[in-house]
Design a protein around this motif. Structure first.
Motif, PDB file in Angstrom:
ATOM      1  N   LYS A  36       0.821  -1.223  -0.044  1.00  0.00           N
ATOM      2  CA  LYS A  36       0.015   0.161   0.011  1.00  0.00           C
ATOM      3  C   LYS A  36       0.893   1.256   0.203  1.00  0.00           C
ATOM      4  O   LYS A  36       0.240   2.325   0.087  1.00  0.00           O
ATOM      5  N   LYS A  37       2.154   1.190   0.220  1.00  0.00           N
ATOM      6  CA  LYS A  37       2.928   2.239   0.061  1.00  0.00           C
ATOM      7  C   LYS A  37       3.327   2.932  -1.472  1.00  0.00           C
ATOM      8  O   LYS A  37       3.713   1.877  -2.399  1.00  0.00           O
ATOM      9  N   PRO A  38       2.739   4.069  -1.748  1.00  0.00           N
ATOM     10  CA  PRO A  38       3.167   4.505  -3.204  1.00  0.00           C
ATOM     11  C   PRO A  38       4.703   4.686  -3.720  1.00  0.00           C
ATOM     12  O   PRO A  38       5.393   4.955  -2.686  1.00  0.00           O
ATOM     13  N   ILE A  39       4.932   4.573  -4.781  1.00  0.00           N
ATOM     14  CA  ILE A  39       6.078   4.833  -5.398  1.00  0.00           C
ATOM     15  C   ILE A  39       5.937   6.296  -6.055  1.00  0.00           C
ATOM     16  O   ILE A  39       5.189   6.551  -6.807  1.00  0.00           O
ATOM     17  N   SER A  40       7.062   7.118  -5.653  1.00  0.00           N
ATOM     18  CA  SER A  40       7.069   8.588  -6.258  1.00  0.00           C
ATOM     19  C   SER A  40       8.234   8.604  -7.228  1.00  0.00           C
ATOM     20  O   SER A  40       9.340   8.108  -7.099  1.00  0.00           O
TER      21      SER A  40
ATOM     22  N   TYR B 115       8.233  15.037 -15.974  1.00  0.00           N
ATOM     23  CA  TYR B 115       6.889  14.375 -15.632  1.00  0.00           C
ATOM     24  C   TYR B 115       7.196  13.863 -14.031  1.00  0.00           C
ATOM     25  O   TYR B 115       8.187  13.446 -13.765  1.00  0.00           O
ATOM     26  N   VAL B 116       5.849  14.062 -13.245  1.00  0.00           N
ATOM     27  CA  VAL B 116       6.021  13.317 -12.031  1.00  0.00           C
ATOM     28  C   VAL B 116       4.781  12.356 -11.955  1.00  0.00           C
ATOM     29  O   VAL B 116       3.613  12.670 -12.520  1.00  0.00           O
ATOM     30  N   LYS B 117       5.069  11.485 -11.394  1.00  0.00           N
ATOM     31  CA  LYS B 117       3.900  10.270 -11.151  1.00  0.00           C
ATOM     32  C   LYS B 117       4.214   9.413  -9.824  1.00  0.00           C
ATOM     33  O   LYS B 117       5.107   9.666  -9.212  1.00  0.00           O
ATOM     34  N   ARG B 118       3.155   9.090  -9.585  1.00  0.00           N
ATOM     35  CA  ARG B 118       2.740   8.450  -8.086  1.00  0.00           C
ATOM     36  C   ARG B 118       2.196   6.873  -8.567  1.00  0.00           C
ATOM     37  O   ARG B 118       1.029   7.018  -8.963  1.00  0.00           O
ATOM     38  N   PHE B 119       2.308   5.803  -8.056  1.00  0.00           N
ATOM     39  CA  PHE B 119       1.929   4.879  -8.660  1.00  0.00           C
ATOM     40  C   PHE B 119       1.979   3.451  -7.373  1.00  0.00           C
ATOM     41  O   PHE B 119       2.897   3.728  -6.607  1.00  0.00           O
ATOM     42  N   LEU B 120       1.062   2.461  -7.516  1.00  0.00           N
ATOM     43  CA  LEU B 120       1.315   1.217  -6.845  1.00  0.00           C
ATOM     44  C   LEU B 120       1.743   0.262  -7.814  1.00  0.00           C
ATOM     45  O   LEU B 120       1.194   0.264  -8.720  1.00  0.00           O
ATOM     46  N   ILE B 121       2.331  -0.910  -7.324  1.00  0.00           N
ATOM     47  CA  ILE B 121       2.605  -2.020  -8.095  1.00  0.00           C
ATOM     48  C   ILE B 121       1.242  -2.767  -8.131  1.00  0.00           C
ATOM     49  O   ILE B 121       0.703  -3.085  -7.246  1.00  0.00           O
TER      50      ILE B 121
ATOM     51  N   VAL C  81      13.601   8.930  -7.719  1.00  0.00           N
ATOM     52  CA  VAL C  81      12.563   7.731  -7.277  1.00  0.00           C
ATOM     53  C   VAL C  81      12.633   7.610  -5.903  1.00  0.00           C
ATOM     54  O   VAL C  81      13.758   7.940  -4.947  1.00  0.00           O
ATOM     55  N   SER C  82      11.527   7.826  -5.106  1.00  0.00           N
ATOM     56  CA  SER C  82      11.392   7.530  -3.782  1.00  0.00           C
ATOM     57  C   SER C  82      10.006   6.564  -3.277  1.00  0.00           C
ATOM     58  O   SER C  82       9.432   6.566  -3.947  1.00  0.00           O
ATOM     59  N   THR C  83      10.346   5.952  -2.400  1.00  0.00           N
ATOM     60  CA  THR C  83       9.332   4.919  -1.731  1.00  0.00           C
ATOM     61  C   THR C  83       8.923   5.451  -0.399  1.00  0.00           C
ATOM     62  O   THR C  83       8.259   4.913   0.443  1.00  0.00           O
ATOM     63  N   ASP C  84       9.233   6.805   0.146  1.00  0.00           N
ATOM     64  CA  ASP C  84       8.799   7.315   1.059  1.00  0.00           C
ATOM     65  C   ASP C  84       7.193   7.643   1.238  1.00  0.00           C
ATOM     66  O   ASP C  84       6.634   7.837  -0.007  1.00  0.00           O
ATOM     67  N   TRP C  85       6.706   7.874   2.398  1.00  0.00           N
ATOM     68  CA  TRP C  85       5.157   8.242   2.173  1.00  0.00           C
ATOM     69  C   TRP C  85       4.842   9.589   1.677  1.00  0.00           C
ATOM     70  O   TRP C  85       3.943   9.829   0.901  1.00  0.00           O
TER      71      TRP C  85
ATOM     72  N   ILE D  93       0.380  15.369  -6.801  1.00  0.00           N
ATOM     73  CA  ILE D  93      -0.273  14.361  -7.990  1.00  0.00           C
ATOM     74  C   ILE D  93      -0.592  13.374  -6.990  1.00  0.00           C
ATOM     75  O   ILE D  93      -0.315  12.759  -6.193  1.00  0.00           O
ATOM     76  N   SER D  94      -2.042  12.874  -7.574  1.00  0.00           N
ATOM     77  CA  SER D  94      -2.472  11.620  -6.953  1.00  0.00           C
ATOM     78  C   SER D  94      -2.163  10.298  -7.193  1.00  0.00           C
ATOM     79  O   SER D  94      -1.055  10.404  -8.472  1.00  0.00           O
ATOM     80  N   ILE D  95      -2.241   9.134  -6.890  1.00  0.00           N
ATOM     81  CA  ILE D  95      -1.884   7.820  -7.022  1.00  0.00           C
ATOM     82  C   ILE D  95      -2.614   7.668  -8.462  1.00  0.00           C
ATOM     83  O   ILE D  95      -3.855   7.569  -8.207  1.00  0.00           O
TER      84      ILE D  95
END
Length: 881
Positions: free
Chosen positions: A730-734, A746-752, A773-777, A805-807
């Protein structure tokens, strides 16, 4: 024949005979031969790094050198004037020098060290001395000469090499009673080490191989006897079914490498579908794997069972003062560097002497012409009178000269032509003298500061010839590959439980599973006995086998649960234990050792599972309770020799499984050792996290690829890996990336979305590039804008990526970062955030590995105490009796 004990002085014995012991005929022959092979053929000299044949080749090439290429056959023929051996040995030695690409400029087909292809015939290929060779190898003025083998010519004793050539090229040879194996080192690193030595600093040099590859030099031992270098091919995963080899170990070729892979495949140690060799100027071997085969395990198997990994034993042996000398590479470099300093000193001294001679004669010439001394000889009629007249005329003007005038000097003055005298320019003559004085001063300065001059010399070599000679071999520390963990299970194991046999030839009996021919098998019998034996066609263990499986050495996570009856009518005990080490083919008793003991219940649990079982007693006497449950989770894990805890003193009718258990083991801690680029459970490196069976590892590369994988110690990692951590679904990748197609950030946030699938999360355009790239909340980033013409540079901008940006989905393009031109993107410290805790269903069942002592009473007849805990994986196997 006269025996040794005969009376040789017996006058009556006719004719007299003399004893000549056979040993006297050849007692020195072998020693002479051995000395010749050692000194004249196999072992290089420490002074110049050449074997005799190599030295003679280089000397012959200098004889023939006119700046143009010569046929190798011509050079070989010329070398035979100095080398008393056949042309084939000379041609082979010359090809070896040429393939090292240092002393010889080659033209034509000189073979390929990667594929092992041999060079064309010597009549078809050409060579000349390289610029580097001309620069550092020759100087006839300081070369010591000796007669060639037939006395017709002169050859150098040693060439005045002003460079650690032996270490750069390496050397190998087998003589009589000794051998040498000096590994090649990096050109630039040798120069840097020489400079450090001259500066009085410590240095370390390690080999560098022309075939590149990866090498572990932790046991190099400075190149002395007893050292070892492990070299590996560079293997990477092209896709899930293809491996590619792009660099090979030193002393192997693509042909021998492929042959070793095919042999391992034939023996069943690895599985390969097809091999393609596309090697030309660079190595490219494609290994196609069957579907479903682990690429990581196959890579380790290639290292374990093929020539993709090999071991080299260096041995530093050189010739010094006509004697073998065993010496390390550090000392070789020191001696070579010191020798270079002395050669440079000799060069300078010769140059100084030549300059002073030029200055001396230029000064005499000026006096001779300027003072018109040549007119003093007009009246002289004899040669002696001419010499005396000139000498007398010079005397008043030679006080400033640095040496006395000799007759040779006067003779040279008489050889000056009238035309030169008539056109003599005093100013130009003085300029020449002044220039010579400047050069003399410079040379004297170099001699006075010889070390600084030598350092400058090495720096010039590095500047002039160091381009393109960077290190090829990657230095890395290797983990040992456990062959039993990576070998393909290439045979089937069967068991005859009733008769007590196991083996690979019992095809009519019960199939147990696949195994390899190097596996060990652990077997348990109903009598409570255990044995570990090597896989064979047929092996007797003992009747009534209850469990068979492949044995894993040092496995602390597989836990065996056992309930047994002690003797024919004794009490019953319960125990839990792991088997980490044994003596092969020795029978171990898991009971108390009394005759008639029998196993009532047994289960093997690869993940330390602890099930609940029901104990059913036989009706006898006044027993009130004939049935109750026991939870193995309440039993501590101890050693296999422990007696166990009492279950009951009454006769047990049977034991039934009531409820399958969950793991009683603490989550497995996994570390990453950056030195060897491997995961481990031994505490080496940085802690990645604590993993249960379902947990995954998140991996992100600089190329924009992301995937989740089950952590295994056999895993290999790409060189451009930038993120590796425990995956929290549940932790997003930015990420911020440059889109090459749209030429914007570009900026993006997503889940696998799909576990186990490798995906790209940036644009596939060739110019696309991942910035951060960051895996912080709650990650923060700083945008540094580029300065545009005619505009002031915009101030740096900080953005909160969570708010920006939203996920979205992993395939989404993302939001445009800015319309302005971006110079740089920096990742800042993230905002504080309290992450939600993960809750696992089995957490209440988890005991610490050091474990808790629990007492539980199930019945007045059954007193159960906990034992000790440990680690493991996978589901358990259960056997009921």
């Amino acid at each position: 024949m006269i025996e040794e004990g005969d009376d040789l002085n017996n006058e009556q014995e006719e004719p007299k005979e003399t004893i000549t012991r056979v040993t006297g005929m050849y007692k020195d022959w072998f020693l002479d031969y051995a000395s010749y092979v050692i000194l004249e053929r196999a072992v290089p000299a420490i002074e110049d790094g050449f074997k005799p044949v190599q030295r003679r080749i280089m000397h012959s090439m200098k004889d023939l050198d006119d700046g143009r290429y010569n046929k190798v056959a011509n050079i070989v023929g010329h070398t035979m004037q100095y080398h008393p051996h056949g042309d084939a040995s000379i041609a082979d030695a010359m090809v070896q020098i040429g393939q090292k690409d240092l002393l010889i400029d080659t033209q034509g087909n000189w073979g390929n060290i990667l594929t092992g292809d041999s060079a064309a015939a010597s009549r078809y290929i050409e060579a000349r001395i390289s610029k580097f060779g001309l620069d550092v190898v020759y100087n006839p003025k300081i070369t010591e000469w000796q007669s060639s083998y037939d006395g017709r010519r002169k050859e150098p004793v040693n060439l005045p090499v002003k460079f650690p050539l032996l270490l750069a090229q390496g050397g190998e040879g087998i003589a009589v009673g000794l051998s040498t194996k000096i590994l090649p080192h990096n050109f630039i690193e040798l120069i840097d080490a020489s400079i450090k030595h001259l500066q009085g600093k410590r240095f370390t040099i390690l080999p560098d191989f022309p075939t590149a590859g990866i090498a572990d030099f932790s046991n190099y031992n400075d190149g002395l006897r007893g050292g070892k270098v492990r070299v590996r091919a560079k293997i990477s995963q092209l896709d899930k079914n293809t491996l590619t080899i792009t660099e090979i170990p030193f002393a192997t070729t693509t042909s021998t490498l492929i042959d070793s892979i095919l042999k391992a495949n034939e023996k069943g140690k690895i599985k390969v579908k097809k091999i393609e060799d596309n090697t030309a100027a660079e190595v490219e071997i494609l290994i196609h794997l069957p579907p479903g085969l682990s690429p990581d395990k196959t890579i380790d198997a290639l290292y374990a069972f093929t020539s993709c990994e090999s071991s080299i034993s260096p041995l530093g042996c050189v010739i010094e003062d006509n004697k073998p000398l065993f010496v390390g590479v550090t000392e070789m470099l020191r001696r070579s560097t010191d020798n270079t300093v002395q050669l440079l000193k000799q060069d300078l001294e010769i140059k100084l002497n030549e300059l002073e001679e030029q200055w001396h004669f230029a000064s005499l010439e000026r006096i001779f012409i300027e003072k018109r001394i040549y007119r003093d000889i007009e009246e002289e009629e004899t040669w002696e009178g001419v010499i005396k007249a000139i000498d007398k005329g010079l005397q008043p003007h030679i006080k400033h000269l640095k040496r006395t005038i000799t007759e040779d000097d006067i003779v040279r003055l008489t050889e000056i032509r009238i035309k030169r005298i008539s056109k003599f320019d005093i100013d130009k003559a003085q300029q020449k003298i002044d220039a010579l004085e400047d050069q003399i001063a410079e040379v004297k300065h170099h001699l006075a500061h010889l070390i600084d001059y030598a350092i400058a010399y090495f720096k010039r070599l590095k500047k002039d010839y160091g381009e393109g000679r960077e290190r090829k071999t990657e230095i890395r520390t290797f983990d040992d590959v456990d062959a039993t963990k990576v070998i393909i299970r290439n045979t089937k194991l069967y068991v005859n439980r009733e008769e007590g046999f196991i083996g690979t030839s019992l095809k009519r009996d019960e199939y147990v599973g696949d195994c390899s021919d190097i596996d060990d098998i652990i077997v348990f019998t109903k009598e409570g006995k255990m044995m570990v034996t090597k896989v064979d066609s047929k092996t007797f263990i003992g009747k009534d086998i209850i469990h068979v499986e492949v044995f894993k050495k040092k496995d602390k996570r597989t836990i065996y649960n056992l309930i047994y009856r002690d003797g024919k009518s004794g009490p019953s005990y319960i125990k839990r234990f792991a088997v980490t080490s044994i003596t092969r083919d020795r029978e171990y008793d898991l009971t108390n050792g009394n005759k008639g003991s029998v196993a009532l219940y047994f289960s093997a649990n690869p993940n330390g599972e602890a099930e609940v079982v029901t104990i059913l007693l036989r009706q006898a006497g006044s027993i009130k309770k004939l049935k109750w449950d026991i939870d193995f989770a309440d039993i501590l894990i101890k050693g296999r020799v422990s007696k166990g805890n009492l279950v009951t003193k009454y006769s047990v009718k049977r034991v039934e499984l009531k409820e399958k258990g969950v793991s009683t083991l603490k989550p497995r801690k996994i570390w990453f050792d950056d030195t060897v680029q491997r995961l481990n459970v031994d505490g080496r490196g940085d802690l990645v996290g604590e993993f249960r069976g379902e947990d995954k590892l998140l991996i992100i590369t600089q190329s924009g690829m992301i995937k989740t994988v089950t952590p295994e110690v056999t895993m290999h990692f790409d060189d451009d890996m930038i993120v590796m951590e425990k995956w929290i679904p549940k932790k997003p990748i930015s990420a911020i990336y440059f889109n090459g197609e749209k030429e914007m950030h570009y900026v993006k946030r997503f889940l696998i979305e799909q576990e186990g699938k490798e995906e790209s999360f940036i644009s596939e355009h060739s110019n696309s590039q991942l910035e951060i790239v960051s895996t912080d909340w709650k990650p923060m980033a700083e945008i540094v804008f580029a300065k545009e013409r005619g505009k002031e540079r915009k101030e740096n901008l900080e953005i909160n990526l969570e708010e920006f940006i939203s996920i979205k989905g992993i395939a989404a393009l993302g939001n445009q970062l800015t319309k302005d031109k971006v110079n740089q993107v920096n990742l800042l410290e993230s905002l504080p955030y309290e992450a939600p805790e993960e809750v696992h269903a089995d957490e209440l069942e988890v005991f610490d590995e050091e474990t808790i002592h629990i007492e539980k009473t199930t019945d007045s007849d059954s007193n159960i105490k906990n034992e000790k805990d440990s680690d493991s994986d996978d589901e358990g196997q259960i056997t009921l009796f």
